[in-house]
Design a protein around this motif. Structure first.
Motif, PDB file in Angstrom:
ATOM      1  N   ARG A  24       0.908  -0.962  -0.055  1.00  0.00           N
ATOM      2  CA  ARG A  24       0.060  -0.061   0.117  1.00  0.00           C
ATOM      3  C   ARG A  24       1.055   1.211   0.112  1.00  0.00           C
ATOM      4  O   ARG A  24       1.919   1.491   1.052  1.00  0.00           O
ATOM      5  CB  ARG A  24      -0.853  -0.004   1.004  1.00  0.00           C
ATOM      6  CG  ARG A  24      -1.689   1.173   1.234  1.00  0.00           C
ATOM      7  CD  ARG A  24      -2.958   0.881   2.102  1.00  0.00           C
ATOM      8  NE  ARG A  24      -3.658   2.477   2.402  1.00  0.00           N
ATOM      9  CZ  ARG A  24      -4.548   2.806   1.815  1.00  0.00           C
ATOM     10  NH1 ARG A  24      -5.097   2.205   0.508  1.00  0.00           N
ATOM     11  NH2 ARG A  24      -5.153   3.885   2.076  1.00  0.00           N
ATOM     12  N   ILE A  26       1.556   5.219   0.533  1.00  0.00           N
ATOM     13  CA  ILE A  26       1.143   6.528   1.369  1.00  0.00           C
ATOM     14  C   ILE A  26       0.986   7.428   0.318  1.00  0.00           C
ATOM     15  O   ILE A  26       0.371   8.276   0.330  1.00  0.00           O
ATOM     16  CB  ILE A  26       2.125   6.609   2.384  1.00  0.00           C
ATOM     17  CG1 ILE A  26       2.191   5.657   3.426  1.00  0.00           C
ATOM     18  CG2 ILE A  26       1.809   8.099   2.885  1.00  0.00           C
ATOM     19  CD1 ILE A  26       3.054   5.925   4.565  1.00  0.00           C
ATOM     20  N   ASP A  27       2.135   7.622  -0.586  1.00  0.00           N
ATOM     21  CA  ASP A  27       2.234   8.943  -1.743  1.00  0.00           C
ATOM     22  C   ASP A  27       2.476   8.322  -2.964  1.00  0.00           C
ATOM     23  O   ASP A  27       3.492   7.680  -3.121  1.00  0.00           O
ATOM     24  CB  ASP A  27       3.296   9.731  -1.187  1.00  0.00           C
ATOM     25  CG  ASP A  27       3.503  10.935  -2.020  1.00  0.00           C
ATOM     26  OD1 ASP A  27       2.612  11.161  -2.917  1.00  0.00           O
ATOM     27  OD2 ASP A  27       4.306  11.665  -1.566  1.00  0.00           O
ATOM     28  N   LYS A  34       3.294   2.257   2.994  1.00  0.00           N
ATOM     29  CA  LYS A  34       2.848   2.362   4.289  1.00  0.00           C
ATOM     30  C   LYS A  34       3.389   1.102   5.251  1.00  0.00           C
ATOM     31  O   LYS A  34       3.417  -0.078   4.586  1.00  0.00           O
ATOM     32  CB  LYS A  34       1.544   2.183   4.263  1.00  0.00           C
ATOM     33  CG  LYS A  34       0.792   2.460   5.670  1.00  0.00           C
ATOM     34  CD  LYS A  34      -0.865   2.510   5.501  1.00  0.00           C
ATOM     35  CE  LYS A  34      -1.371   2.694   6.869  1.00  0.00           C
ATOM     36  NZ  LYS A  34      -2.675   3.340   6.909  1.00  0.00           N
TER      37      LYS A  34
END
Length: 116
Positions: A24, A26-27, A34
């Protein structure tokens, strides 16, 4: 909004892996991944959930560590919980439910992990 975990009763649903697990982000721009409090990568898996009436819904489920499952495989999420969330982006309020599971494992009982 309080972030209270909501237990999900998965026993009356059938799950299939619609999209294989992936880390996953985050940015999107930086590619930052993440992690959980212990530093383990959070993986996101898209599951197809089907009830006894044939109603289906796609759900993204996060897990700490990579589940050993593949696309198209029947699976069982264990310890699944939901969290409500909301955020304001560009002046517009958005909300939803995110899902986490302790693990996602293949359905056992037949060769290849399929349902009996």
């Amino acid at each position: 909004m309080r972030n209270i975990p909501i237990p999900v009763d998965t026993h009356r649903l059938r799950f299939s892996c619609a999209k294989a697990p992936r880390p996953r982000l985050i940015d999107q721009e930086s590619g930052k991944i993440k992690t959980d409090k212990q530093g383990n990568t959070i993986y996101e898996t898209v599951l197809l959930a089907e009830d006894d009436f044939g109603r289906m819904e796609l759900v993204k489920v996060g897990t700490s560590g990579e589940p050993s499952i593949t696309q198209g495989q029947d699976v069982v999420p264990t310890g699944m919980i939901g969290y409500t969330w909301e955020q304001t982006r560009n002046g517009e309020l958005r909300w939803g439910v995110s899902y986490k599971a302790a693990s996602i494992v293949p359905v056992s009982g037949t060769p290849g992990g399929g349902r009996t």
